[in-house]
Design an enzyme around this catalytic site. Sequence first.
Site, short mmCIF file in Angstrom:
data_model
loop_
_atom_site.label_atom_id
_atom_site.label_comp_id
_atom_site.label_asym_id
_atom_site.label_seq_id
_atom_site.Cartn_x
_atom_site.Cartn_y
_atom_site.Cartn_z
N HIS A 53 8.20 52.88 -66.80
CA HIS A 53 7.53 51.92 -67.69
C HIS A 53 6.03 51.91 -67.44
O HIS A 53 5.22 51.92 -68.37
CB HIS A 53 8.04 50.49 -67.43
N LYS B 140 23.25 38.17 -72.62
CA LYS B 140 23.36 39.08 -71.48
C LYS B 140 22.55 38.54 -70.31
O LYS B 140 21.36 38.29 -70.45
CB LYS B 140 22.80 40.45 -71.89
N ARG C 174 12.91 59.43 -73.24
CA ARG C 174 13.30 60.26 -72.10
C ARG C 174 14.19 61.41 -72.54
O ARG C 174 13.98 62.54 -72.16
CB ARG C 174 14.07 59.40 -71.07
N SER D 3 15.99 51.42 -65.36
CA SER D 3 16.13 50.17 -64.59
C SER D 3 17.54 50.01 -64.04
O SER D 3 17.75 49.42 -62.97
CB SER D 3 15.80 48.96 -65.46
P1 ADP Z 1 15.46 50.72 -69.31
O1 ADP Z 1 15.93 51.68 -70.38
O2 ADP Z 1 14.91 51.39 -68.08
O3 ADP Z 1 16.43 49.61 -69.00
P2 ADP Z 1 13.95 48.99 -71.04
O4 ADP Z 1 15.12 48.63 -71.82
O5 ADP Z 1 13.18 47.89 -70.40
O6 ADP Z 1 14.20 50.01 -69.88
O7 ADP Z 1 13.00 49.92 -71.93
C1 ADP Z 1 11.73 49.62 -72.41
C2 ADP Z 1 11.08 50.89 -72.90
O8 ADP Z 1 10.71 51.67 -71.77
C3 ADP Z 1 11.95 51.81 -73.75
O9 ADP Z 1 11.16 52.39 -74.77
C4 ADP Z 1 12.39 52.88 -72.80
O10 ADP Z 1 12.66 54.11 -73.45
C5 ADP Z 1 11.13 52.99 -71.95
N1 ADP Z 1 11.43 53.58 -70.65
C6 ADP Z 1 12.27 53.12 -69.71
N2 ADP Z 1 12.28 53.94 -68.63
C7 ADP Z 1 11.43 54.96 -68.91
C8 ADP Z 1 11.04 56.16 -68.23
N3 ADP Z 1 11.55 56.46 -67.04
N4 ADP Z 1 10.16 56.97 -68.84
C9 ADP Z 1 9.68 56.66 -70.05
N5 ADP Z 1 10.02 55.58 -70.77
C10 ADP Z 1 10.88 54.73 -70.21
#
Ligand code: ADP
Length: 153
Positions: free
Chosen positions: A18, A42, A91, A129
């Site tokens: 992130h 959730k 990703r 995460s």
């Molecule tokens: P996660 O998928 O890790 O639970 P979130 O739901 O908080 O994370 O996702 C928020 C944004 O961050 C999304 O657009 C997701 O694709 C992006 N994101 C999460 N992890 C990564 C990563 N390792 N590299 C690039 N983007 C990421």
Amino acid sequence: MERIALFPGSFDPITRGHESIVRRALPLFDKIIVAIGVNEEKKSFFPLEKRKAWIETVFASAGQVEVVTYTGLTVHLCRELNVGFILRGLRTSADFEFERSIGQMNKKMLPGVETVFLLTTPEYTALNSHIVRDIIRHGGDASSFIPVGVHID
Ligand code: ADP
């Protein structure tokens, strides 16, 4: 007009993936608002206040970054905050399919907002995460996956 992007997610917790997306997007926008979405159906692993404080710590020296929390539709928040862009990270091809449908639905609901995608850097492709939560839950060391300065106890 200011170029404002919203970066929505659950950030449960924020990871280096992130962080990397936000830092790489900084030159593209005047302001980035990291928006922690609260899903009332959730339960999160980490409390909202902690998730918010960690993100604020990470970007404390980046004046262009703000952190907010929200419930409800992302497009409603975009309208309320007058943002022109939604920032998301990609990703894998699975991310693409998921993001395509959300992005296209958001475009239908709020045509004036563009979703902008940044590809993850290769070292963070496998990072999410959920994995970080699992490592922490089982007493492993997740420090290399979370931003420097974030201390999860
Ligand atoms: P996660 O998928 O890790 O639970 P979130 O739901 O908080 O994370 O996702 C928020 C944004 O961050 C999304 O657009 C997701 O694709 C992006 N994101 C999460 N992890 C990564 C990563 N390792 N590299 C690039 N983007 C990421």
